[in-house]
Write a protein that holds these residues in place. Sequence first.
Motif, PDB file in Angstrom:
ATOM      1  N   PHE A  66       8.415   6.403 -49.723  1.00  0.00           N
ATOM      2  CA  PHE A  66       9.244   7.598 -49.562  1.00  0.00           C
ATOM      3  C   PHE A  66      10.071   7.601 -48.283  1.00  0.00           C
ATOM      4  O   PHE A  66      10.507   8.663 -47.828  1.00  0.00           O
ATOM      5  CB  PHE A  66       8.368   8.851 -49.606  1.00  0.00           C
ATOM      6  CG  PHE A  66       7.726   9.083 -50.948  1.00  0.00           C
ATOM      7  CD1 PHE A  66       8.433   9.668 -51.977  1.00  0.00           C
ATOM      8  CD2 PHE A  66       6.418   8.692 -51.182  1.00  0.00           C
ATOM      9  CE1 PHE A  66       7.855   9.886 -53.214  1.00  0.00           C
ATOM     10  CE2 PHE A  66       5.824   8.898 -52.418  1.00  0.00           C
ATOM     11  CZ  PHE A  66       6.544   9.499 -53.442  1.00  0.00           C
ATOM     12  N   ALA A  67      10.331   6.439 -47.724  1.00  0.00           N
ATOM     13  CA  ALA A  67      11.146   6.368 -46.507  1.00  0.00           C
ATOM     14  C   ALA A  67      12.536   6.956 -46.718  1.00  0.00           C
ATOM     15  O   ALA A  67      13.175   7.438 -45.775  1.00  0.00           O
ATOM     16  CB  ALA A  67      11.239   4.918 -46.029  1.00  0.00           C
ATOM     17  N   TYR A  68      13.019   6.936 -47.956  1.00  0.00           N
ATOM     18  CA  TYR A  68      14.361   7.446 -48.240  1.00  0.00           C
ATOM     19  C   TYR A  68      14.494   8.940 -47.933  1.00  0.00           C
ATOM     20  O   TYR A  68      15.604   9.455 -47.780  1.00  0.00           O
ATOM     21  CB  TYR A  68      14.730   7.182 -49.700  1.00  0.00           C
ATOM     22  CG  TYR A  68      13.886   7.894 -50.727  1.00  0.00           C
ATOM     23  CD1 TYR A  68      14.166   9.212 -51.103  1.00  0.00           C
ATOM     24  CD2 TYR A  68      12.811   7.263 -51.345  1.00  0.00           C
ATOM     25  CE1 TYR A  68      13.402   9.867 -52.048  1.00  0.00           C
ATOM     26  CE2 TYR A  68      12.038   7.911 -52.299  1.00  0.00           C
ATOM     27  CZ  TYR A  68      12.339   9.207 -52.645  1.00  0.00           C
ATOM     28  OH  TYR A  68      11.583   9.860 -53.584  1.00  0.00           O
ATOM     29  N   LEU A  69      13.370   9.657 -47.839  1.00  0.00           N
ATOM     30  CA  LEU A  69      13.439  11.091 -47.592  1.00  0.00           C
ATOM     31  C   LEU A  69      14.053  11.401 -46.230  1.00  0.00           C
ATOM     32  O   LEU A  69      14.629  12.476 -46.033  1.00  0.00           O
ATOM     33  CB  LEU A  69      12.043  11.712 -47.691  1.00  0.00           C
ATOM     34  CG  LEU A  69      11.397  11.696 -49.077  1.00  0.00           C
ATOM     35  CD1 LEU A  69       9.975  12.229 -49.006  1.00  0.00           C
ATOM     36  CD2 LEU A  69      12.217  12.498 -50.080  1.00  0.00           C
ATOM     37  N   GLU A  70      13.908  10.488 -45.283  1.00  0.00           N
ATOM     38  CA  GLU A  70      14.461  10.726 -43.951  1.00  0.00           C
ATOM     39  C   GLU A  70      15.938  10.357 -43.854  1.00  0.00           C
ATOM     40  O   GLU A  70      16.594  10.690 -42.875  1.00  0.00           O
ATOM     41  CB  GLU A  70      13.664   9.942 -42.904  1.00  0.00           C
ATOM     42  CG  GLU A  70      12.326  10.560 -42.574  1.00  0.00           C
ATOM     43  CD  GLU A  70      11.700   9.969 -41.335  1.00  0.00           C
ATOM     44  OE1 GLU A  70      11.326  10.737 -40.433  1.00  0.00           O
ATOM     45  OE2 GLU A  70      11.581   8.731 -41.257  1.00  0.00           O
ATOM     46  N   LYS A  71      16.449   9.673 -44.845  1.00  0.00           N
ATOM     47  CA  LYS A  71      17.855   9.252 -44.821  1.00  0.00           C
ATOM     48  C   LYS A  71      18.716  10.329 -45.453  1.00  0.00           C
ATOM     49  O   LYS A  71      19.248  10.173 -46.549  1.00  0.00           O
ATOM     50  CB  LYS A  71      18.011   7.916 -45.549  1.00  0.00           C
ATOM     51  CG  LYS A  71      17.215   6.785 -44.920  1.00  0.00           C
ATOM     52  CD  LYS A  71      17.339   5.502 -45.739  1.00  0.00           C
ATOM     53  CE  LYS A  71      16.504   4.386 -45.135  1.00  0.00           C
ATOM     54  NZ  LYS A  71      16.583   3.134 -45.927  1.00  0.00           N
ATOM     55  N   CYS A  72      18.859  11.427 -44.754  1.00  0.00           N
ATOM     56  CA  CYS A  72      19.548  12.582 -45.311  1.00  0.00           C
ATOM     57  C   CYS A  72      20.728  12.963 -44.431  1.00  0.00           C
ATOM     58  O   CYS A  72      20.557  13.325 -43.269  1.00  0.00           O
ATOM     59  CB  CYS A  72      18.589  13.766 -45.430  1.00  0.00           C
ATOM     60  SG  CYS A  72      19.348  15.254 -46.111  1.00  0.00           S
ATOM     61  N   ASN A  73      21.924  12.873 -44.972  1.00  0.00           N
ATOM     62  CA  ASN A  73      23.131  13.367 -44.316  1.00  0.00           C
ATOM     63  C   ASN A  73      23.773  14.364 -45.276  1.00  0.00           C
ATOM     64  O   ASN A  73      24.587  14.003 -46.125  1.00  0.00           O
ATOM     65  CB  ASN A  73      24.084  12.216 -43.994  1.00  0.00           C
ATOM     66  CG  ASN A  73      25.255  12.669 -43.124  1.00  0.00           C
ATOM     67  OD1 ASN A  73      25.748  13.785 -43.264  1.00  0.00           O
ATOM     68  ND2 ASN A  73      25.682  11.792 -42.228  1.00  0.00           N
ATOM     69  N   PHE A  74      23.386  15.617 -45.145  1.00  0.00           N
ATOM     70  CA  PHE A  74      23.789  16.634 -46.108  1.00  0.00           C
ATOM     71  C   PHE A  74      25.304  16.805 -46.157  1.00  0.00           C
ATOM     72  O   PHE A  74      25.893  16.949 -47.239  1.00  0.00           O
ATOM     73  CB  PHE A  74      23.120  17.972 -45.759  1.00  0.00           C
ATOM     74  CG  PHE A  74      23.313  19.047 -46.791  1.00  0.00           C
ATOM     75  CD1 PHE A  74      22.498  19.116 -47.906  1.00  0.00           C
ATOM     76  CD2 PHE A  74      24.316  20.000 -46.642  1.00  0.00           C
ATOM     77  CE1 PHE A  74      22.672  20.106 -48.861  1.00  0.00           C
ATOM     78  CE2 PHE A  74      24.502  21.000 -47.591  1.00  0.00           C
ATOM     79  CZ  PHE A  74      23.678  21.049 -48.705  1.00  0.00           C
ATOM     80  N   THR A  75      25.963  16.774 -44.996  1.00  0.00           N
ATOM     81  CA  THR A  75      27.405  16.978 -44.959  1.00  0.00           C
ATOM     82  C   THR A  75      28.139  15.851 -45.670  1.00  0.00           C
ATOM     83  O   THR A  75      29.059  16.089 -46.456  1.00  0.00           O
ATOM     84  CB  THR A  75      27.889  17.083 -43.504  1.00  0.00           C
ATOM     85  OG1 THR A  75      27.221  18.174 -42.862  1.00  0.00           O
ATOM     86  CG2 THR A  75      29.389  17.318 -43.450  1.00  0.00           C
ATOM     87  N   ARG A  76      27.729  14.612 -45.417  1.00  0.00           N
ATOM     88  CA  ARG A  76      28.384  13.489 -46.083  1.00  0.00           C
ATOM     89  C   ARG A  76      28.120  13.521 -47.589  1.00  0.00           C
ATOM     90  O   ARG A  76      28.987  13.186 -48.394  1.00  0.00           O
ATOM     91  CB  ARG A  76      27.884  12.167 -45.498  1.00  0.00           C
ATOM     92  CG  ARG A  76      28.599  10.946 -46.064  1.00  0.00           C
ATOM     93  CD  ARG A  76      28.139   9.687 -45.385  1.00  0.00           C
ATOM     94  NE  ARG A  76      26.739   9.401 -45.676  1.00  0.00           N
ATOM     95  CZ  ARG A  76      26.061   8.367 -45.171  1.00  0.00           C
ATOM     96  NH1 ARG A  76      26.659   7.528 -44.331  1.00  0.00           N
ATOM     97  NH2 ARG A  76      24.793   8.177 -45.486  1.00  0.00           N
ATOM     98  N   LEU A  77      26.931  13.933 -47.971  1.00  0.00           N
ATOM     99  CA  LEU A  77      26.561  13.974 -49.384  1.00  0.00           C
ATOM    100  C   LEU A  77      27.273  15.097 -50.130  1.00  0.00           C
ATOM    101  O   LEU A  77      27.753  14.910 -51.256  1.00  0.00           O
ATOM    102  CB  LEU A  77      25.046  14.157 -49.506  1.00  0.00           C
ATOM    103  CG  LEU A  77      24.448  14.219 -50.912  1.00  0.00           C
ATOM    104  CD1 LEU A  77      24.564  12.869 -51.596  1.00  0.00           C
ATOM    105  CD2 LEU A  77      22.990  14.655 -50.838  1.00  0.00           C
TER     106      LEU A  77
END
Length: 538
Positions: free
Chosen positions: A503-514
């Motif tokens: 679940f390392a992907y959970l920390e890769k969050c850029n809400f504005t870019r997404l």
Amino acid sequence: MSRWKLAFLLLAATTLTTKVYRADSDLEAKSNTSKPMTTHPFEGDADEEGGSSEVKSEVFSDDFGHCALGMESPCADDDEGGEWASEGYCFTKEPKPPVGFAAMTPYSAALTRYLSAGSVTPEGCQPVQLWHLIRHGSRSMHKIDFARMESQLPPLRRMILKAHGIGSGLLCAEDLALIREWTPQMMDMGKTGVLTPEGRAEIRGIASRFKDVFQKLVYKPYFFEKSPSENARQRPGEGTEISFAPSFSSYDSAVTYLETLYGRRWGHVGLPVIGSPKLQYFDLCSNYINKVVARSKMRKPFHTFIKGKIMEAVLRRVSRRLGVTMTITRVRTMYNACQYQNAWNPKVPSPWCAAFTPRDLEVLEHWEDLRIYHDLGYAHSITYKQACGLGSDFFSRFRNHVENNKTDIDSTTYFANLEATVPFLTLLGLFNDTEPLNDKVVNRDRQWKTSRFAGYGSNLAMVLSSCRDKSWWVSALLNEESIKLPGCEDPLGCPWDKFMEQFAYLEKCNFTRLCGEITRRLWHTQYWRTHYVINNWM
């Protein structure tokens, strides 16, 4: 017959489509298993490239024969008999009333057992941090929905009573009495969004059981009759964090939760004055709104489903059962009334549920699940990726505890809406069927049954535990029952290293870019979105 009517009938006959129904599995099959996502949730995003991961609807012609496989199918008429027949069925006398009402299912139906300490972590491990996401309890209906029922149901009730008075219709005397005694006032539960008595009971039960099992994490008392030096804490609730989404029902649930833990002193805990925007992220994600919510309903499978043979058969059967010609609007209104009253008082038969047989309700449940799957589930990757802020929140809290020994917060509890909780469960890879939900098949054995994981009061708890061998363990509880996480071999969870790997992907969050830049216009989306859900999705 006029030539215009004849021409219309010929045109209708040439445009009939057909659907396929698969009924090869037991309705009671367990659906809380999961499978890992086939790709990284933040890689290969078709939505970000302007495409869509929506399931395409294929249209079949009449050359494929009937819309069902087998005689006892959702397309069968009453005179074919079998489990789909309305004649002889009496809802009031049903020994096991249907409990699957999609996202409006009362929490008691999803709760299969009470929470216990032994069902949380492996032997030798002790919970040290809790992250808890709770959907609000059952609430009163929206005023738009109430106005629709107030205008449509009383005339419909009179038509049904009249039809049965002249010998039409198939309702038993007990079911007919339920509808006769129904009044619109039964649907008026007060201010929009405020918890009903059943909703408060749902939240109180969750709070009480989590307090019993996680007392050192959830309940932090302060004794006012003692001096400050005698108290271990500076205030009640110290070491806990509680927040709610900007909605009446979420706030009401948070207050009910704190009242259950601290009684009349709950106000000393420090509940925020306003709701948290991060729990209503779906109203701030312009890419989600533009690509999913605002998509033409003609391109959405839950809309095309109502034009297919499966729903046509439901209309025929309900018309025969009630003795009144049914339209999709009438069925929708009756089903809403059935759902609401069942959620408010699940132990008392809901009058408008008597209009349907259990298998009709099964089709309508699929219809609801199809809508939620498209708007909140796996149909579009942007839908669940926008929930990454919640994933990053709990993952970073656990990491800080394990790696940095940051122990100032023992428990975090968030109260949110359906639109926030379901995408987060999807982000974790839970309830991901091999075959996506679509408008061609009603799979009775599907994992995506929102009545089991997204009803009122549904909740997900992530638990970090410290073990005797100085290792760390992560567990998950869905509706107070352990659930196997994707990629974990043990049904009670994963060692910390394995959990980080999965679940390392959970920390890769850029809400504005997404999601795109937040604009003032987006703050108003919650209002038109509510109108869309209630009025426009049919």
